[in-house]
Design an enzyme around this catalytic site. Structure first.
Site, PDB file in Angstrom:
ATOM      1  CE  LYS A  14      38.798  36.948  31.317  1.00  0.00           C
ATOM      2  NZ  LYS A  14      39.247  36.830  32.639  1.00  0.00           N
ATOM      3  CE  LYS A  58      40.517  43.634  33.404  1.00  0.00           C
ATOM      4  NZ  LYS A  58      40.131  43.314  34.754  1.00  0.00           N
ATOM      5  CE  LYS A  97      35.242  38.285  39.274  1.00  0.00           C
ATOM      6  NZ  LYS A  97      36.426  39.149  39.233  1.00  0.00           N
TER       7      LYS A  97
END
Ligand code: ATP
Ligand code: LTN
Length: 336
Positions: free
Chosen positions: A197, A115, A200
């Site tokens: 992965k 992140k 969302k």
């Protein structure tokens, strides 16, 4: 109603419309615990602000995530459904646990590294201490079992280390939690890049199936899913795209990889992709209808939130008063 039951806790961030990865890796399994355990399922809005959010959207997504919990089969009568920021004890315990978490431990977290790379202009302290807030979520409720996808395994291990460290210093205070990670759907991969992965917050809409996508959108996205240049539906090296579709198909139909391979032997990728798209669209159809009904009823959702926050606060306060005593905080006059 819940006395003496062991506890399950899990959380989902209201950072976007939930994906098939969130569904198969986490939420679909949540309702299976409701009879045997006391279950707390939280919409973790405080975690969401570790990445910059639009306030109006965050608020709407918090309602939507709660509505999706219910639409995916979580009965508010049998589960405590609530919003993290409605129970201030999460922040309170997170601060205490921050003081029992090492800088080096947090630096090793792969989600932090990923992140920070994605949000290089906003590597804030909250992003760094995110796992301690997650440990606080879990330890506040004395949870034994935490159903999550594979990507959260490292955070769960850190939660266990923090619990053990605190218990080691002050005596038994927290239950040491265990991750519950589903075997075949622990990690659903992106349809655009089957080595990543499905996430969302992915900007490429073709990479993700949203739980609320319309039937024709789901079928179209599966048709376009990236696969290899071969044509046989079977497991093998370099066939990550097909194996991802096989685990999705298996999870929805209950078929084993061997059964799937023989069902599609002699057929091409086109037939297989269509079958996967159709079975996923069928499986999600009921969720979509139920979501439409619930999201129109804001008053009901607010009632569920209020009840959940009250129930959760009661349990959280019990743990907090124990923690306060152990670390040596003095009692406030009104609780003395
Ligand atoms: P973001 O992209 O904002 O980081 P996310 O898609 O990773 O979000 P979370 O809210 O962080 O979603 O995760 C909710 C739950 O879904 C967690 O238990 C997580 O492990 C699980 N999960 C998320 N993505 C997948 C996936 N691709 N496969 C299986 N489980 C997943
Ligand atoms: N970090 C998780 C969401 C989350 C969570 C939790 C999951 C926050 N608190 C407690 C399980 C238990 C995520 O990003 N998927």
């Amino acid at each position: 109603m819940f006395k003496d039951k062991k506890v399950v806790f899990s959380g989902v961030q209201p950072t976007g419309m939930l994906t098939l990865g969130n569904y198969l890796g986490a939420i679909k399994n949540f309702s299976s615990f409701s009879d045997e355990y006391r279950c707390y399922y939280c919409v973790v809005d405080m975690h969401a602000i570790t990445v910059r959010q639009n306030p109006a959207e965050l608020r709407r997504r918090t309602y939507d995530t709660l509505a999706l919990y219910i639409a995916c089969g979580l009965d508010p009568e049998k589960n405590v459904l609530f919003v993290q920021s409605h129970v201030p004890a999460h922040a309170e315990l997170a601060w205490v646990l921050d003081c029992y978490t090492m800088f080096g431990e947090l630096s090793r977290m792969t989600q932090f590294k990923d992140k920070s790379a994605k949000n290089a202009d906003n590597i804030n302290a909250g992003l760094f201490t995110y796992p301690t807030l997650m440990a606080a979520d879990i330890l506040l409720y004395q949870a034994e079992l935490v159903p999550v996808g594979d990507d959260q395994k490292q955070h769960l291990e850190l939660s266990r280390d923090i619990a053990n460290r605190f218990n080691g210093v002050y005596g038994e205070t927290f239950v040491v939690p265990e991750a519950y990670i589903p075997k075949t759907t622990a990690r659903i991969y992106s349809l655009a890049d089957p080595t990543k992965k499905m996430s969302k917050s992915d900007e490429n809409e073709n990479a993700v199936i949203r739980i609320l996508d319309e039937r024709d959108v789901i079928i179209r996205k599966f048709k376009r899913a990236v696969t290899d240049s071969g044509c046989e539906v079977r497991r093998g090296e370099g066939k990550e795209g097909i194996m991802n579709l096989m685990s999705i198909y298996g999870a929805v139909t209950g078929k084993s990889p061997d059964e799937i391979e023989s069902e599609f032997s002699g057929k091409g990728y086109g037939d297989f992709k269509l079958a996967v798209g159709e079975c996923v669209a069928d499986a999600l159809c009921g969720v979509r209808e139920e979501f439409a009904r619930l999201s129109a009823d804001k008053k009901y959702l607010e009632e569920v939130m209020a009840r959940g926050a009250e129930e959760a606060s009661r349990a959280a306060c019990r743990t907090m008063s124990k923690v306060r005593r152990k670390v040596g905080f003095t009692d406030r006059a009104d609780v003395r």
